[in-house]
Enzyme design. Sequence first.
Site, mmCIF file in Angstrom:
data_model
loop_
_atom_site.group_PDB
_atom_site.id
_atom_site.type_symbol
_atom_site.label_atom_id
_atom_site.label_comp_id
_atom_site.label_asym_id
_atom_site.label_seq_id
_atom_site.Cartn_x
_atom_site.Cartn_y
_atom_site.Cartn_z
ATOM 1 C CE LYS A 102 -3.813 -2.317 2.385
ATOM 2 N NZ LYS A 102 -4.861 -2.161 3.414
ATOM 3 C CE1 TYR A 108 -9.207 -2.959 0.292
ATOM 4 C CE2 TYR A 108 -8.558 -0.802 -0.539
ATOM 5 C CZ TYR A 108 -8.252 -1.980 0.121
ATOM 6 O OH TYR A 108 -6.984 -2.175 0.615
ATOM 7 C CG PHE A 139 -13.404 1.567 7.281
ATOM 8 C CD1 PHE A 139 -12.824 0.909 6.207
ATOM 9 C CD2 PHE A 139 -14.050 0.803 8.250
ATOM 10 C CE1 PHE A 139 -12.871 -0.463 6.079
ATOM 11 C CE2 PHE A 139 -14.119 -0.584 8.138
ATOM 12 C CZ PHE A 139 -13.527 -1.215 7.045
ATOM 13 N NE ARG A 161 -6.291 -13.384 4.543
ATOM 14 C CZ ARG A 161 -6.824 -12.152 4.605
ATOM 15 N NH1 ARG A 161 -6.603 -11.278 3.648
ATOM 16 N NH2 ARG A 161 -7.576 -11.804 5.629
ATOM 17 C CB THR A 182 -6.979 -6.893 9.235
ATOM 18 O OG1 THR A 182 -7.284 -8.016 8.411
ATOM 19 C CG2 THR A 182 -7.377 -5.621 8.518
ATOM 20 N NE ARG A 237 -1.914 -6.210 6.957
ATOM 21 C CZ ARG A 237 -2.916 -6.931 6.470
ATOM 22 N NH1 ARG A 237 -3.347 -8.006 7.121
ATOM 23 N NH2 ARG A 237 -3.489 -6.577 5.342
ATOM 24 C CG ASN A 265 -3.612 -2.914 6.700
ATOM 25 O OD1 ASN A 265 -3.495 -2.354 5.612
ATOM 26 N ND2 ASN A 265 -4.552 -3.802 6.942
ATOM 27 C CG HIS A 320 -5.230 -6.146 -0.352
ATOM 28 N ND1 HIS A 320 -6.402 -6.223 0.364
ATOM 29 C CD2 HIS A 320 -5.402 -6.925 -1.451
ATOM 30 C CE1 HIS A 320 -7.247 -7.015 -0.293
ATOM 31 N NE2 HIS A 320 -6.659 -7.452 -1.400
ATOM 32 C CD GLU A 371 -8.473 -8.966 -3.929
ATOM 33 O OE1 GLU A 371 -7.356 -9.474 -3.667
ATOM 34 O OE2 GLU A 371 -9.306 -8.681 -3.044
HETATM 35 P P1 CMP Z 1 -7.200 -4.764 3.504
HETATM 36 O O1 CMP Z 1 -6.731 -6.151 3.741
HETATM 37 O O2 CMP Z 1 -6.594 -4.000 2.398
HETATM 38 O O3 CMP Z 1 -8.788 -4.811 3.288
HETATM 39 C C1 CMP Z 1 -9.662 -3.826 3.743
HETATM 40 C C2 CMP Z 1 -8.964 -2.747 4.476
HETATM 41 O O4 CMP Z 1 -9.805 -1.905 5.231
HETATM 42 C C3 CMP Z 1 -8.032 -3.335 5.499
HETATM 43 O O5 CMP Z 1 -6.963 -3.934 4.855
HETATM 44 C C4 CMP Z 1 -7.725 -2.139 6.376
HETATM 45 O O6 CMP Z 1 -6.598 -1.416 5.910
HETATM 46 C C5 CMP Z 1 -8.959 -1.285 6.186
HETATM 47 N N1 CMP Z 1 -9.698 -1.118 7.430
HETATM 48 C C6 CMP Z 1 -10.251 -2.094 8.183
HETATM 49 N N2 CMP Z 1 -10.848 -1.538 9.264
HETATM 50 C C7 CMP Z 1 -10.657 -0.195 9.187
HETATM 51 C C8 CMP Z 1 -11.033 0.907 9.988
HETATM 52 N N3 CMP Z 1 -11.725 0.729 11.124
HETATM 53 N N4 CMP Z 1 -10.649 2.142 9.597
HETATM 54 C C9 CMP Z 1 -9.957 2.327 8.442
HETATM 55 N N5 CMP Z 1 -9.569 1.300 7.633
HETATM 56 C C10 CMP Z 1 -9.916 0.067 8.002
#
Ligand code: CMP
Length: 143
Positions: free
Chosen positions: A9, A49, A57, A85, A91, A102, A112, A115, A126
């Site tokens: 990211k 997404y 969010f 993963r 996450t 992470r 984070n 992805h 994807e």
């Molecule tokens: P990712 O695996 O890219 O898939 C969805 C993303 O949403 C996740 O990683 C996080 O970066 C993001 N995400 C999840 N929860 C929150 C939150 N509470 N606020 C902002 N981003 C979030």
Amino acid sequence: MEKTFLMIKPDGVQRSLVGEITSRFEKKGFKLAAAKLMVIPNELAEKHYGEHKERPFFGELVEFITSGPVFAMVWEGEDVIATARLMMGATNPKDAAPGTIRGEYGVIVGKNIIHGSDSPESAEREIGLFFDENEIVNYQKDQ
Ligand code: CMP
């Protein structure tokens, strides 16, 4: 052989973690099948997404993922989806085990670092969103 979509990211690219992260997957024994540095157009981010559209969010998520270059990749190998993963960690970086990507490099859930597809269905979807078929390189590599 199983394929997954991984994406470093904007925070990971900004913090010069591209080499460190790709190196982990290479050393693990997975095969890099495609990679590109790109700024994600808004429309692609919203598609990628799409399952989070109703989350509070969502706007923040799209804004962040389009805020700077990402490093999009396809990796191949046995059980690569689940293993990648595990290597990424939870996450929320606060819950991610030390030693995971992470766990080592992240602090907040919105930033984070990486992805990774969570299932064979999302991997296929994807990969298709980010790469043309002729960008996936097919070559021999021992595990
Ligand atoms: P990712 O695996 O890219 O898939 C969805 C993303 O949403 C996740 O990683 C996080 O970066 C993001 N995400 C999840 N929860 C929150 C939150 N509470 N606020 C902002 N981003 C979030």
